[in-house]
Scaffold this active site. Sequence first.
Site, PDB file in Angstrom:
ATOM      1  N   LYS A 235      51.605  15.690  41.043  1.00 55.79           N
ATOM      2  CA  LYS A 235      51.451  15.149  39.687  1.00 55.79           C
ATOM      3  C   LYS A 235      52.342  15.919  38.702  1.00 55.79           C
ATOM      4  O   LYS A 235      53.079  15.331  37.907  1.00 55.79           O
ATOM      5  CB  LYS A 235      49.979  15.227  39.268  1.00 55.79           C
ATOM      6  CG  LYS A 235      49.708  14.814  37.850  1.00 55.79           C
ATOM      7  CD  LYS A 235      50.035  13.360  37.602  1.00 55.79           C
ATOM      8  CE  LYS A 235      50.072  13.049  36.116  1.00 55.79           C
ATOM      9  NZ  LYS A 235      50.575  11.720  35.826  1.00 55.79           N
ATOM     10  N   CYS A 291      51.055  13.391  27.994  1.00 55.78           N
ATOM     11  CA  CYS A 291      51.215  13.939  29.351  1.00 55.78           C
ATOM     12  C   CYS A 291      52.438  14.823  29.542  1.00 55.78           C
ATOM     13  O   CYS A 291      52.298  15.973  29.944  1.00 55.78           O
ATOM     14  CB  CYS A 291      51.230  12.806  30.372  1.00 55.78           C
ATOM     15  SG  CYS A 291      49.610  12.050  30.569  1.00 55.78           S
ATOM     16  N   LYS A 294      52.485  18.377  27.790  1.00 55.07           N
ATOM     17  CA  LYS A 294      51.446  19.306  28.244  1.00 55.07           C
ATOM     18  C   LYS A 294      51.602  19.632  29.730  1.00 55.07           C
ATOM     19  O   LYS A 294      51.379  20.762  30.149  1.00 55.07           O
ATOM     20  CB  LYS A 294      50.051  18.770  27.924  1.00 55.07           C
ATOM     21  CG  LYS A 294      49.446  17.870  28.956  1.00 55.07           C
ATOM     22  CD  LYS A 294      47.978  17.606  28.653  1.00 55.07           C
ATOM     23  CE  LYS A 294      47.438  16.485  29.529  1.00 55.07           C
ATOM     24  NZ  LYS A 294      47.399  16.786  30.939  1.00 55.07           N
TER      25      LYS A 294
HETATM   26  P1  NAI Z   1      41.287  11.000  26.907  1.00 55.59           P
HETATM   27  O1  NAI Z   1      41.251  12.149  25.980  1.00 55.59           O
HETATM   28  O2  NAI Z   1      41.811   9.694  26.448  1.00 55.59           O
HETATM   29  O3  NAI Z   1      39.845  10.741  27.509  1.00 55.59           O
HETATM   30  C1  NAI Z   1      38.982  11.726  27.935  1.00 55.59           C
HETATM   31  C2  NAI Z   1      37.549  11.211  27.776  1.00 55.59           C
HETATM   32  O4  NAI Z   1      36.661  12.141  28.367  1.00 55.59           O
HETATM   33  C3  NAI Z   1      37.102  11.031  26.337  1.00 55.59           C
HETATM   34  O5  NAI Z   1      36.590   9.737  26.158  1.00 55.59           O
HETATM   35  C4  NAI Z   1      36.023  12.094  26.157  1.00 55.59           C
HETATM   36  O6  NAI Z   1      35.023  11.701  25.251  1.00 55.59           O
HETATM   37  C5  NAI Z   1      35.495  12.207  27.562  1.00 55.59           C
HETATM   38  N1  NAI Z   1      34.770  13.453  27.853  1.00 55.59           N
HETATM   39  C6  NAI Z   1      35.122  14.720  27.551  1.00 55.59           C
HETATM   40  N2  NAI Z   1      34.198  15.585  27.982  1.00 55.59           N
HETATM   41  C7  NAI Z   1      33.236  14.857  28.597  1.00 55.59           C
HETATM   42  C8  NAI Z   1      32.010  15.181  29.235  1.00 55.59           C
HETATM   43  N3  NAI Z   1      31.593  16.439  29.358  1.00 55.59           N
HETATM   44  N4  NAI Z   1      31.277  14.181  29.745  1.00 55.59           N
HETATM   45  C9  NAI Z   1      31.684  12.901  29.636  1.00 55.59           C
HETATM   46  N5  NAI Z   1      32.831  12.538  29.034  1.00 55.59           N
HETATM   47  C10 NAI Z   1      33.603  13.500  28.515  1.00 55.59           C
HETATM   48  O7  NAI Z   1      42.137  11.511  28.168  1.00 55.59           O
HETATM   49  P2  NAI Z   1      43.141  10.670  29.096  1.00 55.59           P
HETATM   50  O8  NAI Z   1      44.412  10.420  28.395  1.00 55.59           O
HETATM   51  O9  NAI Z   1      42.416   9.533  29.706  1.00 55.59           O
HETATM   52  O10 NAI Z   1      43.445  11.761  30.230  1.00 55.59           O
HETATM   53  C11 NAI Z   1      42.465  12.142  31.175  1.00 55.59           C
HETATM   54  C12 NAI Z   1      43.162  12.971  32.253  1.00 55.59           C
HETATM   55  O11 NAI Z   1      44.087  12.153  32.955  1.00 55.59           O
HETATM   56  C13 NAI Z   1      43.965  14.147  31.692  1.00 55.59           C
HETATM   57  O12 NAI Z   1      43.875  15.209  32.584  1.00 55.59           O
HETATM   58  C14 NAI Z   1      45.378  13.604  31.669  1.00 55.59           C
HETATM   59  O13 NAI Z   1      46.336  14.613  31.794  1.00 55.59           O
HETATM   60  C15 NAI Z   1      45.390  12.723  32.896  1.00 55.59           C
HETATM   61  N6  NAI Z   1      46.355  11.626  32.836  1.00 55.59           N
HETATM   62  C16 NAI Z   1      46.525  10.910  31.688  1.00 55.59           C
HETATM   63  C17 NAI Z   1      47.420   9.859  31.645  1.00 55.59           C
HETATM   64  C18 NAI Z   1      47.637   9.094  30.378  1.00 55.59           C
HETATM   65  O14 NAI Z   1      48.575   8.294  30.360  1.00 55.59           O
HETATM   66  N7  NAI Z   1      46.838   9.280  29.340  1.00 55.59           N
HETATM   67  C19 NAI Z   1      48.206   9.481  32.829  1.00 55.59           C
HETATM   68  C20 NAI Z   1      47.914  10.255  33.996  1.00 55.59           C
HETATM   69  C21 NAI Z   1      47.036  11.299  33.983  1.00 55.59           C
END
Ligand code: NAI
Length: 461
Positions: A235, A291, A294
């Site tokens: 990744k 992404c 970071k």
């Molecule tokens: P985001 O910030 O949009 O969503 C994270 C969610 O987790 C939020 O809705 C938050 O309220 C929830 N959350 C946090 N703590 C929690 C808990 N204790 N219990 C339940 N829910 C909780 O993050 P995103 O963008 O979806 O990224 C998630 C992961 O995926 C990260 O590690 C990111 O690096 C990775 N990723 C993201 C991509 C993207 O395009 N956004 C693509 C590929 C990987």
Amino acid sequence: MRVCVIGTGYVGLVTGACLAHIGHHVICVDNNEEKVKLMKAGQSPIFEPGLSEIMAGAMQAGTLEFTTDIGGGVAHGEILFIAVGTPPLPTGESDTRYVEAVARSIGAHLDGGYKVIVNKSTVPIGSGDWVRMIVLDGIVERQKVLVGAGGGEVTTLESVPAFDVVSNPEFLREGCAVYDTFNPDRIVLGGSSSKAIAMMQELYAPIIERQYAEDKSLPPVPVLATDISSAEMIKYAANAFLATKISFINEVANICDRVGADVTQVAKGIGLDSRIGNKFLQAGIGWGGSCFPKDVSALIHTADDYGYDTHLLKAAVSVNQRQRLIAVEKLQQVLKILKGKTVGLLGLTFKPDTDDMRDAPALNLIEHLNRLGAKVKAYDPIVAQSGMRHGLTGVLVETDPERLADGCDALVLVTDWQQFRNLDYNKMASLMTNPVMIDGRNYLDREALQQAGFYYVGVGR
Ligand code: NAI
């Protein structure tokens, strides 16, 4: 299969909705009550093409549910996805506190049959074993509470609920996340348990077999089974490579600017070489989003932790930092003093078809232009549509492109939203004090803009 997805952001919600769409029974858990309320009412808290429709269909079919109750979610799922954020710390490291909280909570609720815990969040290399340890801690803590309350027996190793941890990194792109989920280039599964890997393959079988793909005649999606650390590294390496490729073409663009070559032609010329490929060779104002910045920083940090000083990755970051302000340099070349000038930004989000503003180049531009005394206005279709402001400061957000152009000394195209190709540039030029267009993505038709009366400046052309 019964699935629980914890964290319903750009990754978790899309993953959960798509898995429900293909027939699995998915419970999505989030600790943000507002979000859960919205989703329960059938609304998506994020803008992602096609997502609302997928959500509505699955909710109607009864395969997609939302809750704040992690205990219920854990009890339901045979496969438990961790998809919470891993934002950057000021040091550049990944902040894994949300993953830790979720892993502990899973442990505290783990009971009954065998479960696969899947790291979908992008986590530092080595997190697979760490998550396993935190889950075990969670189990022990819960047992202590039960024993303390006189409600159970002391945990022995034999009585620990059976589970395995798998790393399943996500490669979806915001703006086409649903498409990418059904049409992945590959699926990476890291783990040592053949039982867990087999369950993951069963989960993804309809996608692997292209049942939901745009082109169903393609061969099955390649599945790469690796050890956990390699999956985690894949990744980071993928994102670092893509970011470096963009920094490379941006550096070439800056040289083109000086020698009078056209980077769009250069990119075409090198992109036709199959060893290079034509993707990610669009020069512009640099990479951003939630992404690339970071993940590249986190990889540099991990390398540092292990005594390796990265040169190439640090250079990719430094080229990008400079590139983000290339539009300011170009504005200064044309307008000279920016103090007292009005600059209009076309686009705010870090890329089109998303509402994500995390680490968007627009934010640096706004800050820098403000510092130089310029007034900044902006128009972005998604910001205008949703009325969202993302806590933006130092910028006046307009509701349409013509209001944006009105009184501007220059426009900067920041985000390549498709609709920006078809604006009434004649009208916009007539409303501007000074019809200058800095095309920060080399996206617009130079001749058409010039005919409309604009002084057109691209990046590296
Ligand atoms: P985001 O910030 O949009 O969503 C994270 C969610 O987790 C939020 O809705 C938050 O309220 C929830 N959350 C946090 N703590 C929690 C808990 N204790 N219990 C339940 N829910 C909780 O993050 P995103 O963008 O979806 O990224 C998630 C992961 O995926 C990260 O590690 C990111 O690096 C990775 N990723 C993201 C991509 C993207 O395009 N956004 C693509 C590929 C990987």
